[in-house]
Design an enzyme around this catalytic site. Structure first.
Site, PDB file in Angstrom:
ATOM      1  N   SER A   6       2.911   4.368   7.966  1.00 18.64           N
ATOM      2  CA  SER A   6       3.453   5.328   7.002  1.00 18.64           C
ATOM      3  C   SER A   6       4.204   6.511   7.607  1.00 18.64           C
ATOM      4  O   SER A   6       4.013   6.859   8.782  1.00 18.64           O
ATOM      5  CB  SER A   6       2.322   5.851   6.128  1.00 18.64           C
ATOM      6  OG  SER A   6       1.953   4.822   5.250  1.00 18.64           O
ATOM      7  N   ASN A  18       0.847  -1.197   0.000  1.00 15.56           N
ATOM      8  CA  ASN A  18       0.000   0.000   0.000  1.00 15.56           C
ATOM      9  C   ASN A  18       0.882   1.246   0.000  1.00 15.56           C
ATOM     10  O   ASN A  18       1.841   1.311  -0.782  1.00 15.56           O
ATOM     11  CB  ASN A  18      -1.112  -0.032   1.055  1.00 15.56           C
ATOM     12  CG  ASN A  18      -0.707  -0.226   2.491  1.00 15.56           C
ATOM     13  OD1 ASN A  18      -0.174  -1.252   2.851  1.00 15.56           O
ATOM     14  ND2 ASN A  18      -0.986   0.745   3.345  1.00 15.56           N
ATOM     15  N   ASP A  19       0.607   2.232   0.818  1.00 14.83           N
ATOM     16  CA  ASP A  19       1.163   3.586   0.698  1.00 14.83           C
ATOM     17  C   ASP A  19       2.651   3.679   0.304  1.00 14.83           C
ATOM     18  O   ASP A  19       3.489   2.998   0.904  1.00 14.83           O
ATOM     19  CB  ASP A  19       1.070   4.335   2.032  1.00 14.83           C
ATOM     20  CG  ASP A  19      -0.203   4.060   2.770  1.00 14.83           C
ATOM     21  OD1 ASP A  19      -1.103   3.399   2.226  1.00 14.83           O
ATOM     22  OD2 ASP A  19      -0.298   4.503   3.926  1.00 14.83           O
ATOM     23  N   PRO A  20       2.972   4.609  -0.622  1.00 13.56           N
ATOM     24  CA  PRO A  20       4.384   4.962  -0.809  1.00 13.56           C
ATOM     25  C   PRO A  20       4.863   5.707   0.445  1.00 13.56           C
ATOM     26  O   PRO A  20       4.134   6.530   0.996  1.00 13.56           O
ATOM     27  CB  PRO A  20       4.360   5.912  -2.010  1.00 13.56           C
ATOM     28  CG  PRO A  20       2.978   6.448  -2.078  1.00 13.56           C
ATOM     29  CD  PRO A  20       2.073   5.429  -1.449  1.00 13.56           C
TER      30      PRO A  20
END
Ligand code: DQQ
Length: 565
Positions: free
Chosen positions: A121, A60-62
């Site tokens: 994140s 998922n998230d960068p």
């Protein structure tokens, strides 16, 4: 309860219901049965060729993108043990050109009491003297969200393979009594102003979305400001905030600490309840620790979006080599969890985009990084082709349209014939729905991609043009996934966004990056973008085609088409 509070709570609940009806997946849902199911095989059919994907499993998230010592670094949320969300670590890859990536070992993973249940994140900051620090959210044993930091074990290793979490100063920020400790995450890159370093952390106070602001002199001890940098009632939890300057006059991106008269600021937040990335453009007052969106900027659910399709949890960074700001966004799957487990992978990062302020000052423009054009090989050109109503024109003659970079310009000879625009049509996505089966005068016209010869499967990306009371054109961009696959158990939304152009030259451009199960479409040079995840069953490899079409009553000319592979 005050009436206003009650109203915003109702709005939040209503929006949550709408999100669920639209098939948006709740965040951090754990599927215990699949979480530890390592993939034994990896299905190739819908895997992408030039988008960022690890060899297998869930992403998922960068996180923490940056340029350091000759390499672009991309970290991202990754499940090393399966193809659904869970067991999250910071996976790590490096690249010299943003196109070819070399995977390295995970950089950050649960190992300390302050992150034992998860390393979520965060961002990277390169402080003066080339000092790299990662700020990230750790989940402790009591499921509390804390902000921590990590530094390279060996800063002279250009790969920055190993990271340590120093004892001193960790955890870096713990939620105080005012903060909701289960919604307090995703620290931004730090910026400097007024003698202090600053970071934002996303959160919520009941239904109020909040970007808490923390200040520090030494980059380690952070103090919360009395008032958050920004907050908006009725928007729910804010994830992955991003705050950066954009130049009003220039064509280049700005470093995160840049301030001055020629600068506007962008605040982007990822709204957990809708799973879209919204932003406003405004003014940052460093002496007052305040950010005020410009007049006319909708702040919240109706706001501008970085992408009107499947794109979330984006993060930007300043590239000092090419003086540009680049934004990365994650695109989730829209098939079933069972499909993901069978595929052995889930999630991609979309093509990184340069981001600039539009000359109007009212919105951003994004464009795929120029490096992606080095992938162009064989090219097919077509020009001045009249698109007759109901007679699609195949652009991908003799080659596969399963992976392509398509650039087209349409010209619209007669704008006078456009239907009147009803000012009550505020929501572009709803308008695309409303007009789904309606033949317009000008439009629908556009591209059908990942399409079979006989159109059993196709993903259309198209425009409809209306005329406002003052005769100005209103351009709507839509993408309808209903016929994207013969599969019945996948989420097939209709997406829509308005495109702010005056059409003075009667021309409208569209660029679509097609890569097997993803289509990223940029209208009018990147003013409005829609990304799709689709799963054709027949329109695959050599059987996938690209058509230009016009189903409106008025003629449209395909002025220029360029299809590159
Ligand atoms: N994903 C992370 C969180 C963030 C969310 C966890 C956004 O830190 O808020 O994987 O997709």
């Amino acid at each position: 309860m005050e009436v206003s509070k009650c109203l915003s709570l109702c709005l939040l609940l209503w929006n949550l219901i709408i999100s669920l009806l639209k098939g948006v997946e709740a965040s951090h849902r754990v599927f215990p049965e699949y979480q530890f199911l390592a993939a034994t095989t990896v299905k190739q059919l819908h895997r992408t060729v030039y988008h960022f994907q690890p060899p297998k499993h869930w992403i998922n998230d960068p996180n923490g993108p940056m340029y350091y010592n000759g390499f672009y670094h991309l970290f991202y949320q990754y499940n090393p043990k399966g193809s659904v969300w869970g067991n999250i670590v910071w996976a790590h890859s490096v690249s010299k050109d943003l196109v070819n990536w070399e995977p390295l070992e995970p950089a950050i993973y649960p190992s300390k009491p302050f992150d034992i249940k998860g390393t979520w994140s965060g961002s990277a900051t390169i402080f003066p003297g080339d000092k790299v620090v990662i700020y990230y959210t750790g989940i402790d044993a009591k499921e509390k969200q804390l902000q921590n930091y990590a530094v390279p074990e060996n800063p002279s290793d250009p790969y920055l393979r190993k990271w340590k979490k120093p004892k001193e100063g960790n955890p870096m920020v713990v939620p105080d009594n005012e903060i909701n400790g289960s919604s307090f995450r995703d620290p931004t890159t730090a910026w400097q102003a007024n003698g202090y370093w600053h970071i934002l952390v996303g959160s919520r106070k009941n239904d109020v979305g909040v970007a808490y602001l923390f200040k520090s002199k030494d980059q380690k001890t952070w103090v919360k400001t009395p008032v958050p940098l920004h907050q908006v009632p009725g928007t729910g939890n804010w994830e992955c905030p991003d705050f950066y300057p954009v130049s009003i006059s220039g064509k280049t991106g700005l470093d995160t600490s840049e301030l001055g008269n020629d600068v506007k600021h962008v605040l982007k937040v990822s709204l957990d309840a809708t799973r879209y990335d919204y932003y406003t453009i405004g003014t940052y007052f460093p002496d007052q620790d305040k950010y005020v969106p410009d007049k006319g900027q909708a702040d919240g659910w109706d706001g501008l979006r970085l992408d009107y399709g499947n794109f979330y949890a984006s993060k930007s960074f300043f590239d000092p080599v090419k003086h540009r700001r680049i934004v990365w966004g994650w695109s989730n799957e829209s098939d079933t969890k069972q499909d993901d487990v069978k595929k052995g992978w889930a999630g991609i990062q979309l093509i990184p985009r340069t981001v600039l302020l539009d000359p109007s000052g009212k919105q951003l423009v994004q464009w795929p990084v120029e490096e992606i054009e080095t992938l162009r090989g064989q090219m097919i050109h077509k020009s001045n082709h009249k698109l007759e109503t109901g007679k699609p024109v195949k652009l991908s003659q003799g080659i596969t349209g399963a992976q392509a970079d398509v650039v087209v310009t349409f010209s619209i000879p007669n704008l006078d014939k456009a239907e009147p625009f009803d000012p009550s049509w505020k929501d572009p996505q709803d308008l695309c729905f409303k007009k789904k089966s309606v033949q317009g005068a000008i439009g629908p016209f556009g591209l059908m991609v990942l399409a079979t010869e006989k159109l059993e499967e196709f993903t259309p990306v198209f425009f409809r043009i209306f005329k406002a009371k003052d005769n100005k054109p209103v351009v709507l961009m839509c993408s309808d996934e209903e016929h994207s696959t013969l599969k019945t158990d996948v989420y097939k939304p209709m997406y829509g966004g308005f495109v702010d152009v005056d059409l003075a030259d009667k021309k409208l451009s569209l660029r679509s990056l097609i890569d097997h199960s993803v289509v990223e479409s940029f209208a009018a040079g990147g003013k409005t973008i829609i990304s799709n995840r689709v799963y054709p069953t027949v329109a695959v490899f050599e059987m996938a085609h690209v058509f230009a079409f016009n189903n409106g009553t008025e003629p449209i000319t395909l002025e220029r088409a360029l299809l590159c592979l």
